[in-house]
Design a protein around this motif. Structure first.
Motif, PDB file in Angstrom:
ATOM      1  N   GLY A  16       0.800  -1.207   0.000  1.00  0.00           N
ATOM      2  CA  GLY A  16       0.000   0.000   0.000  1.00  0.00           C
ATOM      3  C   GLY A  16       0.838   1.264   0.000  1.00  0.00           C
ATOM      4  N   SER A  17       0.141   2.386   0.128  1.00  0.00           N
ATOM      5  CA  SER A  17       0.795   3.696   0.052  1.00  0.00           C
ATOM      6  C   SER A  17       0.326   4.595   1.188  1.00  0.00           C
ATOM      7  N   LEU A  18       1.180   5.520   1.552  1.00  0.00           N
ATOM      8  CA  LEU A  18       0.852   6.573   2.504  1.00  0.00           C
ATOM      9  C   LEU A  18       1.601   7.825   2.088  1.00  0.00           C
ATOM     10  N   LYS A  19       1.039   8.973   2.473  1.00  0.00           N
ATOM     11  CA  LYS A  19       1.741  10.237   2.243  1.00  0.00           C
ATOM     12  C   LYS A  19       1.842  10.973   3.569  1.00  0.00           C
ATOM     13  N   LEU A  20       3.066  11.252   3.969  1.00  0.00           N
ATOM     14  CA  LEU A  20       3.330  12.005   5.184  1.00  0.00           C
ATOM     15  C   LEU A  20       3.508  13.477   4.863  1.00  0.00           C
ATOM     16  N   SER A  21       3.074  14.317   5.789  1.00  0.00           N
ATOM     17  CA  SER A  21       3.251  15.750   5.651  1.00  0.00           C
ATOM     18  C   SER A  21       3.860  16.308   6.926  1.00  0.00           C
ATOM     19  N   CYS A  22       4.618  17.347   6.766  1.00  0.00           N
ATOM     20  CA  CYS A  22       5.208  18.032   7.909  1.00  0.00           C
ATOM     21  C   CYS A  22       5.162  19.530   7.626  1.00  0.00           C
ATOM     22  N   VAL A  23       4.700  20.280   8.615  1.00  0.00           N
ATOM     23  CA  VAL A  23       4.646  21.733   8.453  1.00  0.00           C
ATOM     24  C   VAL A  23       5.391  22.390   9.606  1.00  0.00           C
ATOM     25  N   ALA A  24       6.172  23.386   9.267  1.00  0.00           N
ATOM     26  CA  ALA A  24       6.924  24.154  10.256  1.00  0.00           C
ATOM     27  C   ALA A  24       6.135  25.400  10.663  1.00  0.00           C
ATOM     28  N   SER A  25       6.255  25.789  11.922  1.00  0.00           N
ATOM     29  CA  SER A  25       5.525  26.963  12.412  1.00  0.00           C
ATOM     30  C   SER A  25       6.066  28.253  11.820  1.00  0.00           C
ATOM     31  N   GLU A  26       7.286  28.231  11.339  1.00  0.00           N
ATOM     32  CA  GLU A  26       7.867  29.358  10.635  1.00  0.00           C
ATOM     33  C   GLU A  26       8.959  28.848   9.711  1.00  0.00           C
ATOM     34  N   THR A  27       9.227  29.625   8.681  1.00  0.00           N
ATOM     35  CA  THR A  27      10.279  29.251   7.751  1.00  0.00           C
ATOM     36  C   THR A  27      11.554  30.002   8.110  1.00  0.00           C
ATOM     37  N   MET A  28      12.663  29.307   7.906  1.00  0.00           N
ATOM     38  CA  MET A  28      13.965  29.873   8.235  1.00  0.00           C
ATOM     39  C   MET A  28      14.625  30.406   6.972  1.00  0.00           C
ATOM     40  N   TYR A  29      15.264  31.545   7.094  1.00  0.00           N
ATOM     41  CA  TYR A  29      15.908  32.174   5.942  1.00  0.00           C
ATOM     42  C   TYR A  29      17.204  31.447   5.605  1.00  0.00           C
ATOM     43  N   GLY A  30      17.475  31.330   4.300  1.00  0.00           N
ATOM     44  CA  GLY A  30      18.741  30.759   3.872  1.00  0.00           C
ATOM     45  C   GLY A  30      18.671  29.268   3.584  1.00  0.00           C
ATOM     46  N   PHE A  31      19.850  28.714   3.379  1.00  0.00           N
ATOM     47  CA  PHE A  31      19.929  27.304   3.050  1.00  0.00           C
ATOM     48  C   PHE A  31      19.407  26.434   4.194  1.00  0.00           C
ATOM     49  N   SER A  32      18.611  25.446   3.864  1.00  0.00           N
ATOM     50  CA  SER A  32      18.099  24.537   4.875  1.00  0.00           C
ATOM     51  C   SER A  32      17.826  23.180   4.249  1.00  0.00           C
ATOM     52  N   VAL A  33      17.674  22.218   5.119  1.00  0.00           N
ATOM     53  CA  VAL A  33      17.335  20.858   4.700  1.00  0.00           C
ATOM     54  C   VAL A  33      16.137  20.407   5.529  1.00  0.00           C
ATOM     55  N   MET A  34      15.176  19.838   4.862  1.00  0.00           N
ATOM     56  CA  MET A  34      14.076  19.184   5.568  1.00  0.00           C
ATOM     57  C   MET A  34      14.085  17.714   5.184  1.00  0.00           C
ATOM     58  N   GLY A  35      13.817  16.878   6.155  1.00  0.00           N
ATOM     59  CA  GLY A  35      13.884  15.461   5.859  1.00  0.00           C
ATOM     60  C   GLY A  35      13.057  14.616   6.784  1.00  0.00           C
ATOM     61  N   TRP A  36      13.038  13.344   6.491  1.00  0.00           N
ATOM     62  CA  TRP A  36      12.295  12.359   7.255  1.00  0.00           C
ATOM     63  C   TRP A  36      13.245  11.285   7.775  1.00  0.00           C
ATOM     64  N   TYR A  37      13.053  10.946   9.035  1.00  0.00           N
ATOM     65  CA  TYR A  37      13.834   9.901   9.682  1.00  0.00           C
ATOM     66  C   TYR A  37      12.872   8.870  10.262  1.00  0.00           C
ATOM     67  N   ARG A  38      13.312   7.646  10.316  1.00  0.00           N
ATOM     68  CA  ARG A  38      12.508   6.560  10.870  1.00  0.00           C
ATOM     69  C   ARG A  38      13.212   5.963  12.079  1.00  0.00           C
ATOM     70  N   GLN A  39      12.408   5.634  13.074  1.00  0.00           N
ATOM     71  CA  GLN A  39      12.950   5.003  14.276  1.00  0.00           C
ATOM     72  C   GLN A  39      12.042   3.866  14.695  1.00  0.00           C
ATOM     73  N   GLY A  40      12.609   2.677  14.786  1.00  0.00           N
ATOM     74  CA  GLY A  40      11.874   1.527  15.299  1.00  0.00           C
ATOM     75  C   GLY A  40      12.133   1.371  16.783  1.00  0.00           C
ATOM     76  N   PRO A  41      11.376   0.521  17.457  1.00  0.00           N
ATOM     77  CA  PRO A  41      11.572   0.308  18.892  1.00  0.00           C
ATOM     78  C   PRO A  41      12.989  -0.165  19.197  1.00  0.00           C
ATOM     79  N   THR A  83       5.256   4.514  -1.416  1.00  0.00           N
ATOM     80  CA  THR A  83       4.516   3.509  -2.177  1.00  0.00           C
ATOM     81  C   THR A  83       5.161   2.145  -1.989  1.00  0.00           C
ATOM     82  N   ARG A  84       4.444   1.127  -2.397  1.00  0.00           N
ATOM     83  CA  ARG A  84       4.922  -0.268  -2.281  1.00  0.00           C
ATOM     84  C   ARG A  84       5.536  -0.508  -0.904  1.00  0.00           C
ATOM     85  N   LEU A  85       4.787  -0.144   0.102  1.00  0.00           N
ATOM     86  CA  LEU A  85       5.285  -0.243   1.464  1.00  0.00           C
ATOM     87  C   LEU A  85       5.538  -1.684   1.881  1.00  0.00           C
ATOM     88  N   LYS A  86       6.553  -1.842   2.707  1.00  0.00           N
ATOM     89  CA  LYS A  86       6.956  -3.158   3.220  1.00  0.00           C
ATOM     90  C   LYS A  86       6.882  -3.138   4.744  1.00  0.00           C
TER      91      LYS A  86
END
Length: 115
Positions: A16-41, A83-86
């Motif tokens: 199956g498929s899922l779509k994650l979203s993330c919103v920041a309360s404010e945007t930071m000026y200049g170069f930045s990186v946004m990303g997703w990390y996963r953590q299992g138990p 997509t094609r989640l495992k």
């Protein structure tokens, strides 16, 4: 202090498929990186995908070809189309927003993929 709020996690069957979203309360000026990390138990938090303001993307080998990261820099948002989640994709997904001299984390959203 920038707050990050993730959404879109849930329970899905393998393939199956899922779509994650993330919103920041404010945007930071200049170069930045946004990303997703996963953590299992009991596991460390690992990078799944990231995207810079220069549109440079980075993916974990395990998700290449299945996951797509996108970003709206002006709105301070980042998305992860999965997509094609495992079952091994299961875990808590955290959004990270970082740049020169700062990094912020969200509280995470749980993704569970049943076999």
């Amino acid at each position: 202090q920038v707050q990050l709020v993730e959404s879109g996690g849930g329970l899905v069957e393998a393939g199956g498929s899922l779509k994650l979203s993330c919103v920041a309360s404010e945007t930071m000026y200049g170069f930045s990186v946004m990303g997703w990390y996963r953590q299992g138990p009991g596991d460390q938090r690992v990078l799944v995908a990231s995207m810079s303001t220069r549109n440079i993307q980075d993916y974990a080998d395990s998700v290449k070809g299945r996951f797509t990261i996108s970003r709206d820099v002006a709105k301070g948002m980042v998305y992860l189309e999965m997509t094609r989640l495992k079952p091994e994709d299961s875990g808590k997904y955290f959004c990270k927003y970082s740049g020169l001299g700062y990094q912020y984390w969200g509280q995470g959203t749980q993704v569970t993929v049943s076999s």
